[in-house]
Every structure is written in structure tokens, then in C-alpha cells.
Design a protein around this motif. Structure first.
Motif, PDB file in Angstrom:
ATOM      1  N   LYS A  47      12.374   3.229  -0.068  1.00 34.59           N
ATOM      2  CA  LYS A  47      12.800   2.587   1.173  1.00 34.59           C
ATOM      3  C   LYS A  47      13.296   3.208   2.509  1.00 34.59           C
ATOM      4  CE  LYS A  47      14.037  -1.516  -1.419  1.00 34.59           C
ATOM      5  NZ  LYS A  47      14.810  -1.792  -2.510  1.00 34.59           N
ATOM      6  N   GLU A  48      13.873   4.284   2.133  1.00 34.64           N
ATOM      7  CA  GLU A  48      14.299   5.180   3.127  1.00 34.64           C
ATOM      8  C   GLU A  48      13.230   5.680   3.931  1.00 34.64           C
ATOM      9  OE1 GLU A  48      17.383   8.601   2.187  1.00 34.64           O
ATOM     10  OE2 GLU A  48      18.498   6.521   1.582  1.00 34.64           O
ATOM     11  N   ARG A  49      12.148   6.363   3.241  1.00 46.55           N
ATOM     12  CA  ARG A  49      11.081   6.851   3.764  1.00 46.55           C
ATOM     13  C   ARG A  49      10.247   6.006   4.683  1.00 46.55           C
ATOM     14  NH1 ARG A  49       8.890  12.018   0.623  1.00 46.55           N
ATOM     15  NH2 ARG A  49      11.293  12.535  -0.153  1.00 46.55           N
ATOM     16  N   TYR A  50      10.023   4.781   3.969  1.00 43.93           N
ATOM     17  CA  TYR A  50       9.406   3.507   4.518  1.00 43.93           C
ATOM     18  C   TYR A  50      10.113   3.359   5.900  1.00 43.93           C
ATOM     19  CZ  TYR A  50       7.265  -0.779   5.528  1.00 43.93           C
ATOM     20  OH  TYR A  50       6.652  -1.733   6.068  1.00 43.93           O
ATOM     21  N   LYS A  51      11.371   3.217   5.875  1.00 43.82           N
ATOM     22  CA  LYS A  51      12.128   2.755   7.004  1.00 43.82           C
ATOM     23  C   LYS A  51      11.708   3.669   8.260  1.00 43.82           C
ATOM     24  CE  LYS A  51      16.631   1.046   6.437  1.00 43.82           C
ATOM     25  NZ  LYS A  51      17.853   1.688   6.316  1.00 43.82           N
ATOM     26  N   ARG A  52      11.965   5.106   7.826  1.00 44.45           N
ATOM     27  CA  ARG A  52      11.399   6.020   8.976  1.00 44.45           C
ATOM     28  C   ARG A  52      10.059   6.321   9.507  1.00 44.45           C
ATOM     29  NH1 ARG A  52      10.971  11.538   7.274  1.00 44.45           N
ATOM     30  NH2 ARG A  52      10.038  12.075   9.154  1.00 44.45           N
ATOM     31  N   LEU A  53       9.036   5.961   8.565  1.00 38.17           N
ATOM     32  CA  LEU A  53       7.717   5.894   8.921  1.00 38.17           C
ATOM     33  C   LEU A  53       7.409   4.574   9.752  1.00 38.17           C
ATOM     34  CD1 LEU A  53       6.078   7.331   5.858  1.00 38.17           C
ATOM     35  CD2 LEU A  53       6.154   8.414   7.951  1.00 38.17           C
ATOM     36  N   SER A  54       8.035   3.559   9.388  1.00 34.88           N
ATOM     37  CA  SER A  54       7.764   2.328   9.884  1.00 34.88           C
ATOM     38  C   SER A  54       8.227   2.287  11.258  1.00 34.88           C
ATOM     39  CB  SER A  54       8.571   1.140   9.183  1.00 34.88           C
ATOM     40  OG  SER A  54       8.669   0.044   9.864  1.00 34.88           O
ATOM     41  N   LYS A  55       9.436   3.010  11.879  1.00 32.82           N
ATOM     42  CA  LYS A  55       9.944   3.196  13.006  1.00 32.82           C
ATOM     43  C   LYS A  55       8.973   4.023  13.699  1.00 32.82           C
ATOM     44  CE  LYS A  55      14.526   3.611  14.183  1.00 32.82           C
ATOM     45  NZ  LYS A  55      15.514   4.481  13.735  1.00 32.82           N
ATOM     46  N   ILE A  56       8.415   5.132  13.109  1.00 33.53           N
ATOM     47  CA  ILE A  56       7.526   5.912  13.863  1.00 33.53           C
ATOM     48  C   ILE A  56       6.310   5.538  14.275  1.00 33.53           C
ATOM     49  CG2 ILE A  56       6.311   8.480  13.839  1.00 33.53           C
ATOM     50  CD1 ILE A  56       8.392   9.474  11.995  1.00 33.53           C
ATOM     51  N   PHE A  57       5.748   4.837  13.278  1.00 33.91           N
ATOM     52  CA  PHE A  57       4.397   4.166  13.344  1.00 33.91           C
ATOM     53  C   PHE A  57       4.295   2.695  13.780  1.00 33.91           C
ATOM     54  CE2 PHE A  57       3.683   7.855  10.785  1.00 33.91           C
ATOM     55  CZ  PHE A  57       2.434   8.519  11.333  1.00 33.91           C
ATOM     56  N   SER A  58       5.556   2.101  14.154  1.00 32.90           N
ATOM     57  CA  SER A  58       5.716   0.725  14.447  1.00 32.90           C
ATOM     58  C   SER A  58       5.038  -0.248  13.620  1.00 32.90           C
ATOM     59  CB  SER A  58       5.179   0.357  15.970  1.00 32.90           C
ATOM     60  OG  SER A  58       5.216   1.497  16.903  1.00 32.90           O
TER      61      SER A  58
ATOM     62  N   ASN B  71       0.712  -1.227  -0.052  1.00 36.76           N
ATOM     63  CA  ASN B  71      -0.034   0.018  -0.007  1.00 36.76           C
ATOM     64  C   ASN B  71       0.797   1.334  -0.071  1.00 36.76           C
ATOM     65  OD1 ASN B  71      -2.920   0.353   0.112  1.00 36.76           O
ATOM     66  ND2 ASN B  71      -2.550  -1.786   1.575  1.00 36.76           N
ATOM     67  N   LEU B  72       2.016   1.338   0.855  1.00 31.89           N
ATOM     68  CA  LEU B  72       2.421   2.453   1.077  1.00 31.89           C
ATOM     69  C   LEU B  72       3.712   2.633  -0.224  1.00 31.89           C
ATOM     70  CD1 LEU B  72       3.508   2.373   4.800  1.00 31.89           C
ATOM     71  CD2 LEU B  72       1.873   3.890   3.764  1.00 31.89           C
ATOM     72  N   LYS B  73       4.021   1.613  -0.898  1.00 32.76           N
ATOM     73  CA  LYS B  73       4.721   1.489  -1.944  1.00 32.76           C
ATOM     74  C   LYS B  73       4.215   2.003  -3.235  1.00 32.76           C
ATOM     75  CE  LYS B  73       5.794  -2.377  -4.457  1.00 32.76           C
ATOM     76  NZ  LYS B  73       6.478  -3.735  -4.759  1.00 32.76           N
ATOM     77  N   TYR B  74       2.928   1.682  -3.521  1.00 29.15           N
ATOM     78  CA  TYR B  74       2.164   1.992  -4.581  1.00 29.15           C
ATOM     79  C   TYR B  74       1.745   3.369  -4.329  1.00 29.15           C
ATOM     80  CZ  TYR B  74       2.407  -2.537  -6.360  1.00 29.15           C
ATOM     81  OH  TYR B  74       2.911  -3.853  -6.689  1.00 29.15           O
ATOM     82  N   ARG B  75       1.342   3.952  -3.148  1.00 29.14           N
ATOM     83  CA  ARG B  75       1.009   5.018  -3.055  1.00 29.14           C
ATOM     84  C   ARG B  75       2.109   6.205  -3.106  1.00 29.14           C
ATOM     85  NH1 ARG B  75      -3.335   3.156  -3.264  1.00 29.14           N
ATOM     86  NH2 ARG B  75      -5.229   3.507  -1.891  1.00 29.14           N
ATOM     87  N   ALA B  76       3.137   5.931  -2.492  1.00 24.87           N
ATOM     88  CA  ALA B  76       4.320   6.752  -2.610  1.00 24.87           C
ATOM     89  C   ALA B  76       4.824   6.917  -4.266  1.00 24.87           C
ATOM     90  CB  ALA B  76       5.695   5.874  -1.955  1.00 24.87           C
TER      91      ALA B  76
END
Ligand SMILES: Nc1ncnc2c1ncn2[C@@H]1O[C@H](COP(=O)(O)OP(=O)(O)O)[C@@H](O)[C@H]1O
Ligand SMILES: [Mg+2]
Lengths: 295, 301
Positions: B113-124, B97-102
Motif C-alpha cells: 500500500k505504501e509503495r502504491y501510494k508513492r507510485l500513484s502520486k508520481i504517475f498520477s 495489476n500492481l498488487k499482483y505483480r508486487a
């Protein structure tokens, strides 16, 4: 461009992951298979036996002809009905609101619209080509193997018919805004298309009036192309076949389609389909790009 | 450029239904802006107008000084929105979902991948990244919704009832994340809610009724204007209370006096030290503000 490809990938992935969408698209081909297994195969076999009563013909040729009829029917319906189901994604996105989540991004509307068409084409092609591969394996097992050239013709027919199904469904599904509309069109297409394209019963067995009406529908030519390319190679193997009998057989099998008493040539069939596809795509892009209502 | 959203006299009807009626307000950079109103007040419609999903019948909207009709792309890159109902692809995984929306914002490959990593951390999201969205709990799905809204690093985050239907613990954790983001990224947050205590933390509140602003200001201003403060005095005799010459209500072991402003209480205490031995002063709450501004009872109470 990258964005556009991802958008198409998303559409394809959602279609194959959505069990509801994916399995409903297989209903019509499955019904056809069941009908063949239970009684259509016998009916066709009996009719071949009676047509060839004065000509010596091997059992295996008859089997090949029956299989050829099965696979051409199956491909004729799948290419169109699968396209309609897979293109329901466009309507579903509107009903669930997913389209709003796409619309808030900077992607151009025309790309979004085109992505539904292309995703439908690719998804349907994946299903139809898989079906074709299974069909070719089936006929081989039943004792007849198509030459490379004939196989290429069949692939080409599948591509054209899939394009036809994708472009036509784009226009029709564009106007579906409710769940009721989606199920309604889904049911009509999956129940009706097999009938009007002559997959269940040859068009030649319909009333003259109905035949005349169907000769105006481009889908009819799609069926006929598949019939020609699935059956002609087998018919050619029969020796000493009087041309009058051959014509009678081809008429009966829908290899010959008449438009006001004129036999339509293969070339004209292709031309009709291609022109129809181009017109449908243009209509779809025109309607969908104009149609965004923010008022 | 202090005002990131500026709405001037917008009106919007759906057929005969007047959803937004001559609405005007401003949202300042970096603030937590709350948009209050009961169901049907026109909150979601206003959001759809801000993000360009609908055009208003009349009026003007500026986002960061730009008009959606001429600078649609630019505005869309500045806004991240969480709609009232989750609009993710239910049959795809969180990651997909995040990949296709990004990708729709042109963010792909390493950048994604970088943004995903960051958001993944913030939002667990680590534990749920391969789960399909339709298998997530309400709170998990909301986290993914907000992560999706932030995938392109917007300046303005719009949240349409982000915590409605979530349990108090989940609501708290979502708020913790949002508050952290506000501090770290100077994110402007535009929020609609009908949980009044959430509005209590905002910098500015607009109360909407039938598509029209009926009250606005900071929580304190609104409380002073709409909510009566009160003082409760315990362990006194009724004849002593009468000496205060105020309207009072008898409660279990004391008396309640409603006042229009805290300064009245101060005067009373100074004048009647002997009566004020055991007492508490209670500021008006957002609930009261909402009630007296709109005249409605709150639904979920
Ligand atoms: N698509 C629509 N068609 C017709 N009426 C609508 C539509 N969306 C909202 N409304 C009406 O507009 C009013 C405002 O709705 P909405 O903006 O969703 O309010 P809120 O988000 O504050 O609950 C309501 O009366 C609602 O019924
Ligand atoms: Mg709403």
C-alpha cells in the motif's frame, strides 16, 4: 507462500474477468441444457416408460430419474470442459506475453506452473459446485431431494472429476503456443467431450468397439460415478424391482461400466481416477519444469 | 562498482536469423543510456537477454557484477523492465495489476500500500486506479507500465521504446517523470528508442545495426564524429561566398556551408568578418548522426 497464493488469485481473477474465457467455458453445459430442454428429456422419459412397462411406478419417480440423468450429464461435462477453458489462461499468457512479465520476477518457475493448475482447479470447482447447487435445487423443484449422504457423494465426485479435468488440461494446454491451437483444442474438447463421456447419449448405446475404447478413458468412470450417485438413490425407492431388470436399467444408464465384460466397482472407478490424476500432475510438473526454453 | 550492466561479445540467433552479433557495451550507474537502432536491429532481443528471458548463444552478461545463470533472483530484483508491448493483465484494474505483480516480488499488505501510494502520486494513477487496463489510453497505459516496472524499487529501469506511438504531449509528460526519477533516486535508465531527439538527452548512446554496435559515445562525441555542423550566411553576394573557398549550397536568401568541425567556422569568421554579418551556426543533429552512421533513412520522417 504469500506470493504463491497471490499468483493463484491473479490467475483466478483474470479467468473470471476475461469474458471470452469465462463464457466459452459455459458453452458445452449450455448446449447440453438446450438439448435436454428440446428433446433429450423426452427420449429418456420414453425409454424409462418402456423399461418399466410391467412394473408399477409413479410418474414422479420417472421425472426424478430423468432429472438425475440431466444433472449427472451436466456435471460430467462441466467439470472437464470448464477446466480446459479456464486453463487456456496458461496458453493465453504465453500468447499475449503476460508470462514474460511474470518471468522477470524472482518467482520460481515451478510455482508459476503449479499456480496454473491450482487456479484452474479452484475456478472450475467454483463453477462446478455452483452448477451442482443449481442442479440440486432443480431436482428438488421437480420433486426429488437427495439425502445429505448422497449429496456428499455428488460433491466428492465433482471434486474428483474437476481434479481430473484440471490435471489433464494442464498437460494438453501446456503445448498450446498459438491462438489457432487454443481455439482448435477448445472446440474439440467442448464439442467432443460431451459425446465421449456419454453426456448426450449413454455410452451403453454406442457400438461395442467404441464402448471398449471408452472403457480405457478415465473420464468414462467419472461420468459413471455421477450416474451412480445421482440415480441409485432413486432406483432404490422402486419396490419389487427384479434384479435382472435393475441390472438392465443400470447397464442402460451407464451406472454399470464394463471393462472386458467385467463390471467396474465404484472403488475401482475412484482408484483409476485418482491414479490418473496423480500421474497427470506429475507429467505436467515434469514437462513444464523441464520445458523452459531460453536457448 | 560503476558499471551496472556489462555485455561482452554476446551473440544470439533465432534459427537462421542472427539477431545479436558479437555485441559488447557497458552501462554506468545513474546514467541515461540509449540504445538506438531501426526495427529489427536486435534491441528487444538484447533486453530479453539482459533480463534473463533468453540466454545468449555466446558471450557474457554481468548485471551489477552478477551472472544471471548463478544469481538470477538477485538480478531480477535489481531490474525493472517495460517491454515494448504492454504486458499487463488487460481485464484487471490498474490497482489489481500492481498488487499482483508486487506480490511476485514478495511485496504485500502494508508494504504494498505504501509503495502504491508513492507510485500513484508520481504517475498520477489516482483517477484511473479502478479502471481496467484495456480501457486506458496509450499514455495512461504506459504510465502504469512504468509504475509496474518500478514496483520493487529497482536500481535499473529498462524501457523498450516507451514512447513509440504516443503523441508529443504525452511523450513529454512521460519524460518529465523519468527525468525526475533519475534525479531523485539515482536510477539507471536503459532506453531503446527510434526518436532521435530523445537520445539527445542521454549520457551515452550505442547505435545498433544488424545486432552489432556501429557507433557509440556521448551525443556530443557522436555529433562531432558523424554529423556535419553547418553555417548559414544570409544577405551576401555569391562572389563574396566564393572568397571563402568552401563548397556551398545556395538556399533561399543565403548560402549553406557544411563543415567537419566548428573550429573551421571560427577560423572563417575571424578571417572574413565582413562577410559574416548575418549568419547562424547549426550543430549536427542526432538524426544526422543516425543517418550517416547507419546509412538508413529514418522511418518516421
Ligand atoms: N521470437 C523470434 N523468432 C524469430 N526471429 C525473431 C524473434 N524475435 C525477433 N526476431 C528477429 O530478430 C531480429 C531482431 O529483433 P528485435 O530484437 O525484436 O529487434 P528490435 O527490437 O531492434 O526491433 C529481427 O530480425 C527479428 O525479426
Ligand atoms: Mg523491439
Amino acid at each position: 507462500m504469500k506470493t504463491f497464493i497471490y499468483l493463484i488469485k491473479r490467475n483466478i481473477k483474470v479467468y473470471f474477468n476475461d469474458k471470452g474465457l469465462f463464457f466459452t467455458s459455459l458453452i458445452t453445459p449450455l448446449i447440453l441444457l438446450v438439448l435436454y430442454a428440446t428433446f433429450l428429456a423426452n427420449i429418456f422419459e420414453d425409454s424409462f416408460v418402456s423399461i418399466f412397462k410391467d412394473i408399477s411406478i409413479s410418474e414422479s419417480t420417472i421425472t426424478a430419474l430423468v432429472s438425475g440423468q440431466l444433472i449427472s450429464s451436466l456435471l460430467a461435462v462441466s467439470c472437464v470442459t470448464v477446466a480446459f477453458s479456464s486453463n487456456m489462461l496458461m496458453a493465453n499468457d504465453r500468447i499475449t506475453g503476460a508470462i514474460n512479465d511474470i518471468n522477470v520476477t524472482p518467482v520460481k518457475r515451478s510455482y508459476i506452473n503449479l499456480s496454473y493448475f491450482l487456479a484452474t482447479f479452484i475456478s472450475t470447482l467454483i463453477v462446478s459446485i455452483s452448477a451442482l447447487v443449481l442442479c440440486l435445487i432443480y431436482t428438488s423443484v421437480r420433486g426429488y431431494t437427495y439425502s445429505l449422504g448422497d449429496t456428499l457423494y455428488l460433491i466428492w465426485d465433482v471434486i474428483i472429476l474437476t481434479l481430473f479435468g484440471s490435471s489433464l488440461s494442464s498437460i494438453i494446454n501446456y503445448f498450446l503456443k498459438t491462438q489457432g491451437g487454443v481455439s482448435g483444442v477448445g472446440t474439440i474438447v467442448s464439442a467432443g467431450y460431451g459425446f465421449i463421456c456419454g453426456a448426450y447419449m449413454p455410452i451403453s448405446s454406442f457400438s461395442k468397439t467404441l464402448q471398449k475404447i471408452l472403457s480405457f478413458l478415465p473420464g468414462t468412470y467419472g461420468t459413471s460415478l455421477l450416474r451412480n450417485h445421482a440415480l441409485n438413490p432413486i432406483l432404490k425407492t422402486i419396490k419389487y424391482l427384479p434384479s435382472s431388470v435393475l441390472k438392465e436399467i443400470k447397464d442402460g444408464l451407464d451406472c454399470n461400466i464394463y471393462f472386458f465384460d467385467n463390471i467396474i466397482s465404484i472403488k475401482v472407478m475412484y482408484l483409476t481416477l485418482i491414479i490418473t490424476i496423480i500421474i497427470c500432475i506429475l507429467i505436467y510438473l515434469f514437462v513444464s519444469n523441464k520445458g523452459r526454453n531460453r536457448k | 562498482m560503476n558499471e551496472v550492466i556489462k555485455i561482452n561479445n554476446i551473440t544470439k540467433s533465432y534459427g537462421n536469423v542472427l539477431a545479436v552479433n558479437d555485441l559488447s557495451f557497458k552501462v554506468k550507474k545513474g546514467e541515461l543510456f540509449s540504445f538506438l537502432g531501426i526495427n529489427g536491429a536486435g534491441k528487444s532481443t538484447t533486453i530479453k537477454i539482459i533480463v534473463g528471458e533468453l540466454f545468449p548463444d555466446h558471450g557474457e552478461i554481468k548485471v551489477c557484477g552478477k551472472d544471471i545463470r548463478t544469481d538470477e533472483d538477485e538480478i531480477k530484483r535489481k531490474i525493472g523492465v517495460v517491454f515494448q508491448d504492454s504486458l499487463l493483465d488487460k481485464t484487471l484494474s490498474v490497482y489489481d495489476n500492481l498488487k499482483y505483480r508486487a506480490a511476485l516480488y514478495g511485496i504485500t499488505g502494508e508494504e504494498f500500500k505504501e509503495r502504491y501510494k508513492r507510485l500513484s502520486k508520481i504517475f498520477s494513477l489516482e483517477d484511473i486506479c479502478n479502471r481496467k487496463v484495456n480501457t486506458l489510453s496509450g499514455g495512461q497505459r504506459r504510465r502504469v507500465d512504468i509504475a509496474r516496472a518500478l514496483i520493487h524499487n529497482p536500481e535499473i529501469l529498462i524501457l523498450d521504446e516507451p514512447t513509440t506511438g504516443l503523441d508529443p504531449g504525452t511523450r513529454n509528460s512521460i519524460w518529465k517523470i523519468i527525468n525526475n526519477l533519475r534525479k531523485k533516486e539515482n536510477l539507471t535508465v536503459f532506453l531503446t528508442t527510434h526518436y532521435m531527439e530523445e537520445a539527445d538527452d542521454s549520457d551515452y548512446i550505442v547505435i545498433l545495426d544488424k545486432g552489432h554496435v556501429i557507433g557509440e559515445g556521448s551525443p556530443l562525441e557522436l555529433k562531432n564524429k558523424y554529423a556535419k555542423d553547418m553555417v548559414i550566411i544570409y544577405n551576401v553576394k555569391e562572389e563574396d561566398i566564393k572568397k571563402l573557398k568552401m563548397t556551398y549550397h545556395k538556399i533561399r536568401n543565403g548560402f549553406k556551408i557544411e563543415v567537419n568541425s566548428i573550429s573551421i567556422v571560427t577560423d572563417l569568421i575571424v578571417k572574413h568578418k565582413d562577410i559574416f554579418k548575418d549568419y547562424e551556426v547549426i550543430k549536427g543533429r542526432m538524426d544526422d548522426v543516425f543517418l550517416s552512421a547507419t546509412g538508413y533513412e529514418l522511418e518516421e520522417k
